[in-house]
Design a protein around this motif. Structure first.
Motif, PDB file in Angstrom:
ATOM      1  N   ASN A  31       5.160   3.247   7.103  1.00  6.03           N
ATOM      2  CA  ASN A  31       3.905   3.456   7.817  1.00  6.03           C
ATOM      3  C   ASN A  31       3.282   4.794   7.419  1.00  6.03           C
ATOM      4  N   GLU A  32       4.099   5.837   7.339  1.00  7.78           N
ATOM      5  CA  GLU A  32       3.574   7.143   6.955  1.00  7.78           C
ATOM      6  C   GLU A  32       3.116   7.156   5.496  1.00  7.78           C
ATOM      7  N   ALA A  33       3.877   6.482   4.623  1.00  9.82           N
ATOM      8  CA  ALA A  33       3.490   6.444   3.211  1.00  9.82           C
ATOM      9  C   ALA A  33       2.181   5.688   3.025  1.00  9.82           C
ATOM     10  N   ALA A  34       1.962   4.650   3.816  1.00  9.28           N
ATOM     11  CA  ALA A  34       0.705   3.905   3.725  1.00  9.28           C
ATOM     12  C   ALA A  34      -0.471   4.753   4.193  1.00  9.28           C
ATOM     13  N   ASN A  35      -0.192   5.715   5.094  1.00  9.77           N
ATOM     14  CA  ASN A  35      -1.238   6.601   5.606  1.00  9.77           C
ATOM     15  C   ASN A  35      -1.265   7.953   4.897  1.00  9.77           C
ATOM     16  N   LEU A  36      -0.645   8.027   3.699  1.00 16.93           N
ATOM     17  CA  LEU A  36      -0.626   9.236   2.863  1.00 16.93           C
ATOM     18  C   LEU A  36      -0.005  10.436   3.567  1.00 16.93           C
ATOM     19  N   ARG A  37       1.094  10.179   4.300  1.00 20.50           N
ATOM     20  CA  ARG A  37       1.880  11.250   4.912  1.00 20.50           C
ATOM     21  C   ARG A  37       3.346  10.968   4.598  1.00 20.50           C
ATOM     22  N   GLY A  38       4.232  11.807   5.080  1.00 20.29           N
ATOM     23  CA  GLY A  38       5.659  11.540   4.960  1.00 20.29           C
ATOM     24  C   GLY A  38       6.300  12.180   3.745  1.00 20.29           C
ATOM     25  N   GLY A  39       7.619  12.027   3.661  1.00 20.08           N
ATOM     26  CA  GLY A  39       8.408  12.684   2.637  1.00 20.08           C
ATOM     27  C   GLY A  39       8.171  12.155   1.243  1.00 20.08           C
ATOM     28  N   ALA A  40       7.965  10.831   1.104  1.00 16.39           N
ATOM     29  CA  ALA A  40       7.765  10.248  -0.226  1.00 16.39           C
ATOM     30  C   ALA A  40       6.447  10.726  -0.840  1.00 16.39           C
ATOM     31  N   ILE A  41       5.414  10.830  -0.027  1.00 15.29           N
ATOM     32  CA  ILE A  41       4.116  11.324  -0.511  1.00 15.29           C
ATOM     33  C   ILE A  41       4.233  12.803  -0.882  1.00 15.29           C
ATOM     34  N   LYS A  42       4.995  13.554  -0.081  1.00 17.38           N
ATOM     35  CA  LYS A  42       5.203  14.971  -0.387  1.00 17.38           C
ATOM     36  C   LYS A  42       5.925  15.123  -1.723  1.00 17.38           C
ATOM     37  N   LYS A  43       6.903  14.278  -1.979  1.00 13.99           N
ATOM     38  CA  LYS A  43       7.640  14.320  -3.245  1.00 13.99           C
ATOM     39  C   LYS A  43       6.707  14.015  -4.421  1.00 13.99           C
ATOM     40  N   ARG A  44       5.855  12.993  -4.264  1.00  8.09           N
ATOM     41  CA  ARG A  44       4.900  12.657  -5.321  1.00  8.09           C
ATOM     42  C   ARG A  44       3.959  13.832  -5.593  1.00  8.09           C
ATOM     43  N   ASP A  45       3.476  14.468  -4.522  1.00  9.99           N
ATOM     44  CA  ASP A  45       2.580  15.611  -4.688  1.00  9.99           C
ATOM     45  C   ASP A  45       3.280  16.783  -5.365  1.00  9.99           C
ATOM     46  N   LYS A  58       0.832  -1.201   0.000  1.00  7.31           N
ATOM     47  CA  LYS A  58       0.000   0.000   0.000  1.00  7.31           C
ATOM     48  C   LYS A  58       0.868   1.254   0.000  1.00  7.31           C
ATOM     49  N   ALA A  59       1.978   1.220   0.757  1.00  5.35           N
ATOM     50  CA  ALA A  59       2.879   2.371   0.809  1.00  5.35           C
ATOM     51  C   ALA A  59       3.508   2.639  -0.554  1.00  5.35           C
ATOM     52  N   VAL A  60       3.965   1.575  -1.217  1.00  6.49           N
ATOM     53  CA  VAL A  60       4.579   1.752  -2.542  1.00  6.49           C
ATOM     54  C   VAL A  60       3.536   2.234  -3.541  1.00  6.49           C
ATOM     55  N   GLU A  61       2.326   1.686  -3.464  1.00  5.41           N
ATOM     56  CA  GLU A  61       1.251   2.082  -4.384  1.00  5.41           C
ATOM     57  C   GLU A  61       0.879   3.551  -4.190  1.00  5.41           C
ATOM     58  N   ASN A  62       0.860   4.007  -2.934  1.00  2.00           N
ATOM     59  CA  ASN A  62       0.509   5.400  -2.655  1.00  2.00           C
ATOM     60  C   ASN A  62       1.556   6.374  -3.174  1.00  2.00           C
ATOM     61  N   CYS A  63       2.818   5.944  -3.248  1.00  2.00           N
ATOM     62  CA  CYS A  63       3.904   6.841  -3.659  1.00  2.00           C
ATOM     63  C   CYS A  63       4.100   6.900  -5.161  1.00  2.00           C
ATOM     64  N   LYS A  64       3.419   6.058  -5.928  1.00  2.00           N
ATOM     65  CA  LYS A  64       3.631   6.023  -7.375  1.00  2.00           C
ATOM     66  C   LYS A  64       3.065   7.278  -8.036  1.00  2.00           C
ATOM     67  N   PRO A  65       3.880   7.982  -8.838  1.00  2.00           N
ATOM     68  CA  PRO A  65       3.379   9.171  -9.534  1.00  2.00           C
ATOM     69  C   PRO A  65       2.683   8.797 -10.843  1.00  2.00           C
ATOM     70  N   LEU A  66       1.682   9.556 -11.222  1.00  2.00           N
ATOM     71  CA  LEU A  66       0.995   9.342 -12.494  1.00  2.00           C
ATOM     72  C   LEU A  66       1.613  10.177 -13.608  1.00  2.00           C
ATOM     73  N   LEU A  67       2.038  11.396 -13.273  1.00  2.00           N
ATOM     74  CA  LEU A  67       2.618  12.325 -14.246  1.00  2.00           C
ATOM     75  C   LEU A  67       3.954  12.832 -13.731  1.00  2.00           C
ATOM     76  N   GLU A  68       4.832  13.207 -14.654  1.00  2.00           N
ATOM     77  CA  GLU A  68       6.062  13.903 -14.309  1.00  2.00           C
ATOM     78  C   GLU A  68       6.366  14.889 -15.426  1.00  2.00           C
ATOM     79  N   VAL A  69       7.348  15.754 -15.214  1.00  2.00           N
ATOM     80  CA  VAL A  69       7.717  16.700 -16.250  1.00  2.00           C
ATOM     81  C   VAL A  69       9.061  16.310 -16.848  1.00  2.00           C
TER      82      VAL A  69
END
Length: 156
Positions: free
Chosen positions: A125-139, A64-75
């Motif tokens: 744990n944070e990435a699975a809960n949509l928090r943390g640095g990896a989620i911030k990077k994806r956003d 779930k953590a890896v799935e949440n961090c996957k980006p759909l678009l990039e530049v």
């Protein structure tokens, strides 16, 4: 782009404990200087810590953590008529996974906790809960692509 041929994709054998190729890719990405047993010890230690804290299956939380961090678009930068444009493009499935793994590891390594198993467990744990640095990077990557949506017609 390479002019000769495409690099052939190697098959990755699943890991011995969870029988998952995603776990094996993660361990291979975490490994430094060919020390795979050290990387496996760190990963399985973090999975044990996740099991102790939450009580449920840590593999499910990891996926779930890896799935949440996957980006759909990039530049990607395109040079058109002497100007550089940041053009938003869709990310392929393999690159999505590798970017998510890279961001999780990068942010786990920069965490303040003592010991890499604790850092990795907390980041997962944070990435699975949509928090943390990896989620911030994806956003941030998604926000950059959204901001440059006007240059999408330069995609080719």
């Amino acid at each position: 782009m390479p002019r000769r041929r495409q690099a052939e994709v190697r098959d990755i054998l699943p890991d011995p404990v969870y029988n998952s190729t995603l776990v094996e890719k993660f361990v291979n990405s975490m490994m430094w200087e060919g020390k795979k047993s050290v990387a496996q010890k760190i990963f399985y230690g973090s999975m044990d810590r996740i099991r102790e804290r939450s009580g449920d299956d840590p593999l499910k939380l990891f996926k779930k953590a890896v799935e949440n961090c996957k980006p759909l678009l990039e530049v990607k930068t395109r040079r058109v008529g002497g100007a550089n444009y940041q053009v938003p493009v869709e990310v392929s499935q393999n690159r999505r996974t590798s970017l998510a793994i890279r961001w999780i590891l990068q942010n786990a390594r920069s965490r303040p906790e003592k010991g890499m198993p604790d850092r990795l467990a907390n980041e997962l744990n944070e990435a699975a809960n949509l928090r943390g640095g990896a989620i911030k990077k994806r956003d941030d990557v998604h926000r950059m692509a959204e901001a440059n949506k006007a240059f999408a017609h330069y995609r080719w």
